[in-house]
Scaffold this motif. Structure first.
Motif, PDB file in Angstrom:
ATOM      1  N   MET A  68       0.822  -1.217   0.000  1.00 25.71           N
ATOM      2  CA  MET A  68       0.000   0.000   0.000  1.00 25.71           C
ATOM      3  C   MET A  68       0.852   1.263   0.000  1.00 25.71           C
ATOM      4  O   MET A  68       0.358   2.347   0.316  1.00 25.71           O
ATOM      5  N   SER A  69       2.131   1.125  -0.356  1.00 27.60           N
ATOM      6  CA  SER A  69       3.010   2.291  -0.373  1.00 27.60           C
ATOM      7  C   SER A  69       4.070   2.108  -1.461  1.00 27.60           C
ATOM      8  O   SER A  69       4.144   1.066  -2.125  1.00 27.60           O
ATOM      9  N   ILE A  70       4.910   3.097  -1.604  1.00 24.88           N
ATOM     10  CA  ILE A  70       5.970   3.066  -2.604  1.00 24.88           C
ATOM     11  C   ILE A  70       7.007   1.992  -2.296  1.00 24.88           C
ATOM     12  O   ILE A  70       7.730   1.527  -3.178  1.00 24.88           O
ATOM     13  N   SER A  71       7.078   1.586  -1.029  1.00 25.22           N
ATOM     14  CA  SER A  71       8.071   0.599  -0.613  1.00 25.22           C
ATOM     15  C   SER A  71       7.943  -0.699  -1.411  1.00 25.22           C
ATOM     16  O   SER A  71       8.943  -1.334  -1.754  1.00 25.22           O
ATOM     17  N   SER A  72       6.711  -1.095  -1.729  1.00 21.69           N
ATOM     18  CA  SER A  72       6.493  -2.338  -2.476  1.00 21.69           C
ATOM     19  C   SER A  72       7.133  -2.276  -3.851  1.00 21.69           C
ATOM     20  O   SER A  72       7.845  -3.199  -4.271  1.00 21.69           O
ATOM     21  N   ASP A  73       6.914  -1.175  -4.580  1.00 22.63           N
ATOM     22  CA  ASP A  73       7.462  -1.047  -5.934  1.00 22.63           C
ATOM     23  C   ASP A  73       8.979  -1.019  -5.925  1.00 22.63           C
ATOM     24  O   ASP A  73       9.627  -1.572  -6.828  1.00 22.63           O
ATOM     25  N   ILE A  74       9.560  -0.379  -4.902  1.00 27.67           N
ATOM     26  CA  ILE A  74      11.016  -0.313  -4.818  1.00 27.67           C
ATOM     27  C   ILE A  74      11.593  -1.694  -4.561  1.00 27.67           C
ATOM     28  O   ILE A  74      12.613  -2.089  -5.154  1.00 27.67           O
ATOM     29  N   ARG A  75      10.959  -2.465  -3.705  1.00 25.00           N
ATOM     30  CA  ARG A  75      11.442  -3.807  -3.395  1.00 25.00           C
ATOM     31  C   ARG A  75      11.321  -4.730  -4.610  1.00 25.00           C
ATOM     32  O   ARG A  75      12.186  -5.579  -4.842  1.00 25.00           O
TER      33      ARG A  75
END
Length: 444
Positions: free
Chosen positions: A389-396
């Motif tokens: 639910m945040s940008i962290s997912s796409d970066i990972r």
């Protein structure tokens, strides 16, 4: 070596209690008084300012009594010209690469008696790779387009495997993941050609923030089940990377999801050839046999495993051909054989149906590279935690894509992109890890 009592309370300096992460050369070069050039001692620290995992020590000179500032680490400028300490950026890179977050990192730091890494300080460098998650993932595609003679009338059509993964565990009946990712991997290169992440919700939007106030990654409004057909079209039809290289995906290797291939064929003006993944097909055969087991007790689990083995052998021994050629099969008996004529007739119907559709899986193709990538993604963004639910997912996910394509050496590339020197030990770890991985692959 000076011996000390490990359990003795430290009373000489409450200001610099505990341990710190320091860059030795940078710290050593600054332990000189700016005025009288005398050697400074950290025991004369009068104040410490923590900036994430980095520290700024204010040390008083014993000779001239002037206070000098001493930084524990180097710093670098970001793309927006802000200054960040290397320690903070590298700690976030390490957390992303190992699938950890700020809470887990602080758990490790506390064991070393190192000051905690404030979550706001953690989030700042975590967002830095977000503008790089596309720019350094596909370095080989321009070379591919230049190496092939391409004109406006003839496009190059490639074969690739496609699969979707979700960030929430499903039970087989419940598919309610808020986010997922799909990847397109070349049949021969085994490299990721392209990928897409789909997010149904955004944490900040749910809290009432305006979409313009943050980097919102919500880009899908359908159900979790509808993600895979949508992602398939995004990766093959509406893919800017493939458009720029004048490439079409002509052969798709995927599981037996009929909705995805139907959506793909409706979206393209040419026939997209579908090859079923042999592992998913084999599992489908096993599921069908276990359904028959309810009415045929002679069909034991051992018999089902043997029939599955025979089916897998038939695909492997006749890879690339859908013609029936029983002379090439190598079978052994199932004990004394099967005596139930009704079971025999039922099995004939089942395998005749499989033989009639042999052209869909006769190539023996596999989407195992996609499954391997999904495992890497799960190691960076575990399903037990909510990163979707945040940008962290796409970066990972971007980190996982780079590891799949380049190996652990991507860590040095990412560090350079962020204006941070990788360092000898980082490069050695990446090289050693890639060498071990290559040896395991060669043995397999």
């Amino acid at each position: 070596m000076h011996e000390v009592d490990n359990l003795k309370e430290e009373t000489n300096s409450k200001i610099i209690e505990g341990r710190r992460i320091v860059h030795l050369q940078t710290l050593g070069e600054q332990l000189i008084c700016n005025k009288c050039k005398s050697i400074l001692s950290l025991t004369d620290t009068v104040e410490e300012k923590n900036v994430g995992l980095a520290s700024i020590f204010y040390v008083r000179c014993r000779e001239c009594k002037i206070t000098s500032s001493v930084c524990s680490d180097k710093y670098h400028k970001t793309a927006d010209q802000n200054i960040h300490f290397d320690t903070n950026t590298k700690a976030v890179i390490g957390a992303l690469n190992t699938g950890n977050g700020n809470t887990h990192l602080n758990g490790i730091l506390s064991a070393f008696n190192i000051p905690q890494f404030n979550w706001k300080s953690f989030k700042t460098p975590e967002k830095k790779p977000s503008h790089l998650d596309r720019s350094f993932i596909f370095p080989n595609l321009p070379t591919l387009s230049e190496s092939v003679s391409i004109n406006s009338e003839h496009k190059v059509r490639v074969a690739a495997s496609l699969d979707m993964g979700w960030f929430t565990r499903s039970t087989g009946r419940s598919y309610n993941s808020f986010s997922g990712t799909a990847s397109l991997i070349g049949l021969f290169s085994k490299k990721v050609i392209s990928y897409v992440t789909l997010n149904r919700k955004c944490k900040k939007c749910d809290k009432g923030y305006d979409v313009k106030d943050h980097d919102c990654r919500r880009n899908f409004s359908g159900t979790a089940k509808a993600m895979e057909p949508h992602a398939a079209v995004q990766l093959t039809k509406n893919n800017r990377t493939l458009m720029d290289c004048e490439i079409d995906v002509g052969i798709i290797i995927a599981d037996n999801d009929s909705s995805s291939i139907a959506t793909l064929r409706n979206a393209h003006d040419f026939e997209v050839v579908k090859q079923a993944d042999k592992n998913h097909t084999s599992k489908g055969v096993v599921n069908a046999l276990y359904k028959l087991q309810k009415n045929h007790k002679e069909l034991t689990s051992t018999t089902i495993q043997y029939l599955q083995k025979c089916f897998n052998y038939s695909i492997s021994q006749n890879a690339g051909s859908s013609e029936d050629n029983p002379d090439t099969y190598r079978h052994t008996n199932i004990g004394d054989g099967l005596a139930d004529q009704k079971l025999f007739d039922t099995l004939i119907i089942l395998f005749d149906d499989l033989a009639a559709n042999a052209y869909t899986y006769s190539a023996g193709a596999s989407s195992n590279p996609n499954e391997s990538l999904n495992n890497i993604i799960v190691s960076k963004a575990p399903k037990s935690r909510m990163y979707g639910m945040s940008i962290s997912s796409d970066i990972r996910v971007a980190c996982a894509i780079n590891k799949k394509n380049d190996g652990e050496i991507f860590l040095t590339s990412l560090a350079k992109k962020l204006n941070v020197s990788p360092g000898k030990h980082t490069q050695k770890y990446s090289t050693d890890a890639d060498n071990k991985s290559r040896k395991r692959y060669e043995k397999s």
